[in-house]
Design an enzyme around this catalytic site. Structure first.
Site, PDB file in Angstrom:
ATOM      1  N   ASP A  97      73.388  38.850  12.957  1.00  0.00           N
ATOM      2  CA  ASP A  97      72.930  37.673  13.674  1.00  0.00           C
ATOM      3  C   ASP A  97      71.453  37.498  13.322  1.00  0.00           C
ATOM      4  O   ASP A  97      70.792  38.435  12.868  1.00  0.00           O
ATOM      5  CB  ASP A  97      73.127  37.896  15.173  1.00  0.00           C
ATOM      6  CG  ASP A  97      72.549  36.782  16.012  1.00  0.00           C
ATOM      7  OD1 ASP A  97      72.837  35.608  15.727  1.00  0.00           O
ATOM      8  OD2 ASP A  97      71.791  37.086  16.963  1.00  0.00           O
TER       9      ASP A  97
ATOM     10  N   ASP B   3      68.803  35.127  15.331  1.00  0.00           N
ATOM     11  CA  ASP B   3      67.850  34.903  16.421  1.00  0.00           C
ATOM     12  C   ASP B   3      67.861  36.046  17.426  1.00  0.00           C
ATOM     13  O   ASP B   3      68.923  36.463  17.901  1.00  0.00           O
ATOM     14  CB  ASP B   3      68.172  33.583  17.125  1.00  0.00           C
ATOM     15  CG  ASP B   3      68.013  32.404  16.177  1.00  0.00           C
ATOM     16  OD1 ASP B   3      66.964  32.308  15.530  1.00  0.00           O
ATOM     17  OD2 ASP B   3      68.953  31.590  16.078  1.00  0.00           O
TER      18      ASP B   3
ATOM     19  N   ASP C 136      72.234  40.647  19.177  1.00  0.00           N
ATOM     20  CA  ASP C 136      71.585  40.840  20.477  1.00  0.00           C
ATOM     21  C   ASP C 136      72.353  40.207  21.619  1.00  0.00           C
ATOM     22  O   ASP C 136      72.029  40.440  22.788  1.00  0.00           O
ATOM     23  CB  ASP C 136      70.197  40.179  20.454  1.00  0.00           C
ATOM     24  CG  ASP C 136      70.315  38.656  20.475  1.00  0.00           C
ATOM     25  OD1 ASP C 136      69.975  38.033  21.507  1.00  0.00           O
ATOM     26  OD2 ASP C 136      70.774  38.071  19.478  1.00  0.00           O
TER      27      ASP C 136
END
Length: 221
Positions: A7, A9, A180
């Site tokens: 991922d 961001d 996250d």
């Protein structure tokens, strides 16, 4: 060859490039200031809660791409990288990517943020493949609409499977995925090596229950 999937961001960078791009447009007076900021913040809170209406968000977020010229967008994109992305850059993320690269892994970013915003970030990180939400283009201009399946939640799984169908040599490869966000739970459950990176509270709890590794790429742990 194995796949190391990331991922972007709040995983490889220390912030959300999609939300930051919206705030950057407000600061540069390229959009209707307070109205745009309120909507940008509201959609981001929805995302953090795992309640984002991705199509409503993309209708909002892609509109400025259709309203500005490519020259304006290219200048803004360059300034965004220099002034905003550089401030949330994570050297330890580059180190992690480097370790996978030295192991001979194919490096992929898979992100819900649209390609216009994230392509320069992926290029700077030197990844092999970028799967992102695709803004529709017609005759070289953005239309303000999304093309194909947004690369979000189960859409990340779908987009990865589509890529694997066109790259069959990787179908049986072991896969790592670093994220996250609880929004990435569908893809985390798909791979052999899921890793929670500076996770939100819900993903941290999920990782603890499932015995997944939890790591930090921030400067201070």
């Amino acid at each position: 060859m194995q796949l190391a999937i990331f991922d972007l961001d709040n995983t490889l960078i220390g912030g959300d490039s999609d939300h930051a791009w919206g705030e950057f447009l407000v600061q540069r007076e390229q959009v209707d200031g307070e109205r745009f900021r309120e909507a940008n913040d509201r959609f981001y809170r929805d995302y953090q809660r795992g309640e984002l209406d991705i199509f409503a968000y993309l209708e909002f977020a892609l509109e400025p791409l259709a309203q500005l010229s490519r020259g304006q967008l290219d200048n803004l994109q360059r300034e965004f990288m220099e002034e905003v992305v550089s401030e949330i850059w994570l050297p330890r993320a580059e180190e992690l990517i480097g370790r996978h690269r030295r192991d001979g892994h194919h490096i992929m970013i898979i992100t819900a943020t649209n390609r216009f915003v994230v392509a320069p970030i992926a290029e700077r990180l030197g990844v092999d493949t970028l799967l992102a939400t695709e803004p529709e283009e017609l005759d070289g201009l953005f239309t303000g609409r999304v093309a194909g399946e947004p690369c979000y939640r189960s859409g990340k799984v779908l987009r990865l499977h589509q890529w694997l169908a066109h790259n069959p040599g990787y179908s049986a490869a072991e896969k790592w995925f670093y994220s996250d966000s609880i929004n990435d739970l569908p893809l985390l459950q798909e791979v052999e090596h899921p890793v929670a990176v500076d996770p939100d509270a819900r993903l941290r709890a999920e990782a603890e229950v499932r015995g997944w590794p939890v790591i930090s790429l921030r400067e201070a742990e």
